[in-house]
Design a protein around this motif. Structure first.
Motif, short mmCIF file in Angstrom:
data_model
loop_
_atom_site.label_atom_id
_atom_site.label_comp_id
_atom_site.label_asym_id
_atom_site.label_seq_id
_atom_site.Cartn_x
_atom_site.Cartn_y
_atom_site.Cartn_z
N VAL A 287 48.46 -60.77 16.84
CA VAL A 287 48.35 -59.32 17.05
C VAL A 287 48.25 -58.71 15.65
O VAL A 287 49.22 -58.68 14.91
CB VAL A 287 49.59 -58.76 17.78
N LEU A 288 47.06 -58.31 15.28
CA LEU A 288 46.81 -57.91 13.89
C LEU A 288 46.15 -56.54 13.80
O LEU A 288 45.24 -56.23 14.58
CB LEU A 288 45.90 -58.94 13.22
N PHE A 289 46.61 -55.78 12.85
CA PHE A 289 46.06 -54.44 12.62
C PHE A 289 45.42 -54.38 11.25
O PHE A 289 46.10 -54.53 10.24
CB PHE A 289 47.17 -53.40 12.72
N LEU A 290 44.13 -54.18 11.26
CA LEU A 290 43.41 -54.02 10.00
C LEU A 290 43.24 -52.52 9.77
O LEU A 290 42.78 -51.80 10.67
CB LEU A 290 42.05 -54.71 10.10
N GLU A 291 43.63 -52.07 8.59
CA GLU A 291 43.42 -50.66 8.26
C GLU A 291 42.49 -50.59 7.06
O GLU A 291 42.66 -51.35 6.10
CB GLU A 291 44.75 -49.99 7.88
N LEU A 292 41.50 -49.73 7.15
CA LEU A 292 40.63 -49.53 6.00
C LEU A 292 40.05 -48.12 6.04
O LEU A 292 40.14 -47.43 7.07
CB LEU A 292 39.54 -50.60 5.92
N ASP A 293 39.48 -47.71 4.94
CA ASP A 293 38.86 -46.39 4.85
C ASP A 293 37.83 -46.27 5.96
O ASP A 293 36.93 -47.10 6.07
CB ASP A 293 38.21 -46.29 3.46
N PRO A 294 37.93 -45.22 6.82
CA PRO A 294 36.98 -45.09 7.93
C PRO A 294 35.52 -45.10 7.46
O PRO A 294 34.63 -45.47 8.22
CB PRO A 294 37.34 -43.75 8.54
N ALA A 295 35.29 -44.73 6.21
CA ALA A 295 33.92 -44.73 5.71
C ALA A 295 33.39 -46.15 5.55
O ALA A 295 32.19 -46.36 5.44
CB ALA A 295 33.86 -43.99 4.37
N GLN A 296 34.31 -47.13 5.54
CA GLN A 296 33.91 -48.51 5.33
C GLN A 296 33.55 -49.23 6.63
O GLN A 296 33.19 -50.40 6.62
CB GLN A 296 35.04 -49.29 4.63
N VAL A 297 33.74 -48.52 7.74
CA VAL A 297 33.47 -49.18 9.01
C VAL A 297 32.80 -48.20 9.98
O VAL A 297 33.23 -47.07 10.12
CB VAL A 297 34.77 -49.77 9.61
N ASP A 298 31.74 -48.65 10.60
CA ASP A 298 31.01 -47.81 11.55
C ASP A 298 31.42 -48.22 12.96
O ASP A 298 31.16 -49.33 13.40
CB ASP A 298 29.51 -48.02 11.35
N VAL A 299 32.09 -47.32 13.69
CA VAL A 299 32.49 -47.64 15.06
C VAL A 299 31.46 -47.13 16.06
O VAL A 299 31.57 -47.37 17.26
CB VAL A 299 33.87 -47.07 15.43
#
Ligand code: ADP
Ligand code: MG
Length: 606
Positions: A287-299
């Protein structure tokens, strides 16, 4: 000529959007609960009837909506979450496309009740197939309730594709589980037909949630992960040591910025972290939570947002994989600390080094091998002495002979009359038939035997059963429990005796005799994983064979396993007891024959 191109009416657009967003009841629940979370709810109640086909109701204590917003949110592309293009690069909410509510409304009978103030001035709106039929002002507490009845009532073709209630509620529970794992501070309740499936309290710890959803015994084995810095790239959560595995990727829960995703890159990275630590076909529990700058990922890649696109895919991949490896592998100098067999429950985070598991999952493999050996030797003794085998701990003497004891005619039979020469590379049995050399693939042979025995028992309605002295209780996640509940009758036909034991727990009372030596808990988990898999494929007979094939694999003699002559001969004899000896269930040949002339030609003789 009149124009043939026209702009579609709004409601038709919504139905088309529904085709992507609303696949089944669980997708409705996903969208509604996401909206509740985005509205800052601390308490979310999900009520379902008839697997969601009859009714779904999600109520929250979030910020609610004003009267105007309540009408507006039912329009296509109506959202409070973004306003300008640059907002797409800074998303902090789960939703943003503004299409869920109109899409759901277009394929159901929907009631929306909401209040966005403390004066209790709320509103209720009722829609049918996306058209507002009624509305009224109503005294309500702050928050929102959305009720969805008769899903797909106006799209019968889609309604037809919905599965049994148990299956659909399983998917729903799965969706709520994922959201509840990602939001431990929020209270979640799930009810099906008035019965509470689960309740998790407010302000919980992630560990508590994992225990509640994935089974309490797991708690003792969780290994905390805390890599990277919040703000940049960080990974938090819990993983299990390599001994704790599943037969599918179903227990890999990964979240990106609080959103559950089933992303290829992330999944690959997780498996990469466990590389060489797991046996083939086994998957970890994480159970893992990756957090990163939203600008670095396109959902905004897919309407359901289950997939994402990273700006720097390689960096994210390596960050996850290396992070997990660091946690799983002993650092030089620290030595390998094997966790005690039953460590005391202790949820406090500890330095990762203390959790290091011994690398390689050799131990369970060895145990399985020992059990197979034992079974083969016992079988041989039994057939020679004609007596029952000694009782194993926890298991009564077998009523039907387990494992290789096919009803082989004692005298005749091709394989048992071969002259056994020996074992080649611990994998092939060398035998002589007249002047020919016959090679038998021991693993393929054993699999074939299992497969045919299981299939025969099923066909005749007389599966060989082996009762356990002490029923073993196994706990599943909600989806697993739902799948299992749906297939209990089928399993009985193979020789299992499994009963619901309350909640997500099941009691195993008997196994197919052929599998009596298997690790019961692992076998059942694998069976559930297999059932989830086979359920997806086509014709009933194929599904059955596919399932049997997977079942047949459990605890069979492997390649690279040394067999005593008696064991090899028992295997050959058992081959005579089944039909279709030519190929293993996977289609590989069981035996290969080399004639004398062929061999002589190799030596340039004759
Ligand atoms: P999106 O979530 O992408 O914005 P939706 O169609 O799901 O689109 O919802 C439209 C809008 O309705 C949301 O942006 C939000 O403002 C409002 N809304 C929906 N559900 C709720 C809720 N449970 N509580 C408060 N506001 C809500
Ligand atoms: Mg939404």
């Amino acid at each position: 000529m009149t124009s043939k191109v026209t702009i579609l009416p709004e409601n038709l657009c919504n139905m088309i959007a529904a085709g992507e967003v609303v696949e089944r009841p669980a997708s409705v629940i996903k969208e509604l609960v996401e909206n509740s979370l985005d509205a800052g709810a601390g308490d979310i109640l999900v009520e379902v009837e008839g697997g969601g086909k009859k009714l779904m109701r999600v109520s929250d204590d979030g910020e609610g909506m004003s009267r105007d917003d309540a009408f507006l949110c039912l329009e296509r592309h109506a959202t409070s979450k973004i306003r300008a293009p640059q907002d797409l690069a800074a998303l902090r909410t789960l939703g943003f496309r503004g299409e869920a509510l109109p899409a759901i409304a277009s394929v159901s009978r929907m009631t929306l009740r909401t209040c966005g103030n403390d004066e209790g001035e709320g509103v209720e709106i009722y829609l049918e197939g996306g058209t507002v039929r009624k509305s009224q002002d109503l005294g309500l507490p702050r928050g929102t309730l959305i009720e969805v009845r008769s899903l797909f009532f106006n799209t019968p073709a889609r309604r037809k594709f919905l599965r049994r209630d148990e299956t659909e509620i399983g998917h729903i529970a799965d969706v709520v589980t994922k959201q509840a794992l990602a939001h431990p501070r929020v209270r979640f309740r799930l009810l099906h037909n008035g019965r509470e499936l689960f309740e998790v309290r407010r302000d919980s710890l992630l560990e508590e949630r994992i225990g509640a959803f994935l089974g309490r015994p797991l708690l003792r084995q969780l290994v905390p992960v805390a890599e990277g810095e919040p703000g940049d790239l960080s990974l938090r959560g819990f993983i299990c040591p390599p001994e704790v595995t599943r037969s599918s990727t179903g227990a890999i829960y990964t979240f990106i910025n609080g959103r559950y995703v089933r992303d290829r890159v992330v999944q690959h990275a997780v498996l990469e972290g466990y590389r060489n630590l797991l046996m083939k076909g086994r998957y970890p529990v994480v159970v893992l939570f990756l957090e990163l700058d939203p600008a670095q990922v396109d959902v905004n890649v897919h309407p359901t947002k289950h997939e994402v696109r990273f700006r720097d895919q390689g960096r994210v991949h390596d960050f996850i994989a290396e992070g997990l490896r660091r946690v799983l592998k002993p650092s030089p100098g620290l030595g390998v600390a094997t966790p005690p067999a039953h460590p005391a429950p202790d949820l406090a985070p500890r330095p990762a080094a203390q959790f290091h598991a011994s690398p390689g999952a050799a131990a369970p493999a060895d145990q399985a091998r020992e059990r197979v050996h034992e079974a083969l030797v016992q079988y041989e003794r039994r057939t020679q002495a004609g007596s029952a085998p000694p009782a194993q701990s926890g298991r009564p003497p077998a009523a039907a002979a387990p494992c290789l004891a096919a009803a082989a005619p004692d005298s005749g039979g091709f394989f048992q009359n071969l002259r056994y020469i020996g074992q080649y590379r611990n994998s092939y049995l060398l035998c002589q038939d007249g002047d020919d050399l016959v090679l038998v693939d021991q693993h393929a042979a054993h699999e074939r035997i299992r497969f045919e025995q299981l299939r025969e028992g099923y066909r005749r309605g007389t599966p060989a059963r082996q009762a356990l002295l002490f029923p073993l209780v196994v706990e599943f996640d909600f989806k697993g429990a739902a799948v299992l509940a749906e297939h209990l009758d089928l399993l009985t036909k193979f020789g299992f005796d499994v009963e619901a034991f309350g909640g997500k727990a099941f009691a195993v009372k008997a196994l197919p005799a052929q599998l009596a030596e298997a690790d019961v808990e692992r076998l059942l988990r694998d069976v559930v994983g297999d059932l989830e898999q086979v359920g997806k494929s086509g014709a009933a007979e194929d599904v059955l064979d596919d399932f049997l094939m997977r079942l047949a694999c459990h605890g069979v003699v492997r390649a690279n396993q040394s067999l005593a002559p008696a064991e090899a001969q028992a295997l050959l004899k058992a081959l005579d007891g089944v039909d279709f000896k030519a190929h293993c269930p996977h289609g590989r040949p069981v035996q290969v024959r080399l004639g004398l002339t062929e061999i002589e030609r190799l030596f340039r003789r004759g």
